[in-house]
Design an enzyme around this catalytic site. Sequence first.
Site: not given
Ligand SMILES: NC(=O)c1ccc[n+]([C@@H]2O[C@H](COP(=O)([O-])OP(=O)(O)OC[C@H]3O[C@@H](n4cnc5c(N)ncnc54)[C@H](OP(=O)(O)O)[C@@H]3O)[C@@H](O)[C@H]2O)c1
Length: 291
Positions: A62, A211
């Site tokens: 990352y 999502g």
């Molecule tokens: N194992 C794997 O292959 C894999 C793949 C993908 C991700 N991951 C892990 O899973 C974690 C979660 O996935 P993700 O971060 O991609 O997706 P997510 O948690 O579903 O969504 C994150 C997104 O939502 C926004 N967000 C978060 N809280 C919010 C709120 N209260 N209101 C409005 N927008 C909000 C964030 O933007 P803001 O920054 O503006 O809040 C960001 O763009 C990652 O951080 C990573 O550590 C693992």
Amino acid sequence: MPIAAAGSLVVADRRVPRLGYGTMRLTGPRIFGPPADPEEAKRVLRRAVELGVRVIDTAWYYGPDVADELLAEALHPYPEDLVVITKLGGARGPDASWVPALRPEELRAGAERDLRLLRLDTVPVAHLRWLEGSGVGFTEALDALLELVRDGLVQRVGLSNVDAAQLDAALERTPVASVSNAYSVLDRTHEDLLARCEREGIPFLPFFPLGASPVRSGSGVDADERVSELAARAGVSRTQLALAWLLHRSPVLLPIPGTSSVAHLEENLAAADVELDAGVLAELDALTPPG
Ligand SMILES: NC(=O)c1ccc[n+]([C@@H]2O[C@H](COP(=O)([O-])OP(=O)(O)OC[C@H]3O[C@@H](n4cnc5c(N)ncnc54)[C@H](OP(=O)(O)O)[C@@H]3O)[C@@H](O)[C@H]2O)c1
């Protein structure tokens, strides 16, 4: 502890609240390069721990390096009960593309890089991040990861982006500390894997829990809109609704929502206290038929 209402489960021998944090959103755009405001990124990490988060998902790729470095700068020396989970098996191209790095020497180099960046002697849990098309077999990659356990670089092995058959194959070789696949109220593709984790008592850390997944199983614009309507009806935000649904959906789920802002973090972690009524839960369940 503020997020105690989320309940708890055991990850890597430590009892942890069922809400974690993922570092992927702490980097620059496209998960590449440094963020515009590194101090805010560090505040997010410190606030997460202050509010009770004890599982942090990260990866050297990352940024690359950026998320791990921020994590170490913000929190090292880490609280004793914090479980840092990394991923091995991925890497980044110079154009920010996501590429597999599943060959034994790549997995070892990834673990060494995590250890250096995170200032750790051993990684508490490393997820084998599976990607098709690398030319490396699943069990070959898993065996290479198990060698890292034998050599002390990694304490426990988990799996990410796998299917139920791969989990079964892994369980024949090793205990599996945790599993992490995309899963949310809008993407229930991996329902069978979740059922398998429930049977084995393996923590399932859904990524894209809010999502963000490009996959939407059996849903679309209508489901998206319905989530917003139901959140308004329940008097909570969309992200709180998504997280509260996950917490209710299964006791082995431990969502790891990502955010780059303290305000969003606080909003998301407040999902621990959200109680959804049976009507809203039933409508959310019906929104995306399993698998
Ligand atoms: N194992 C794997 O292959 C894999 C793949 C993908 C991700 N991951 C892990 O899973 C974690 C979660 O996935 P993700 O971060 O991609 O997706 P997510 O948690 O579903 O969504 C994150 C997104 O939502 C926004 N967000 C978060 N809280 C919010 C709120 N209260 N209101 C409005 N927008 C909000 C964030 O933007 P803001 O920054 O503006 O809040 C960001 O763009 C990652 O951080 C990573 O550590 C693992």
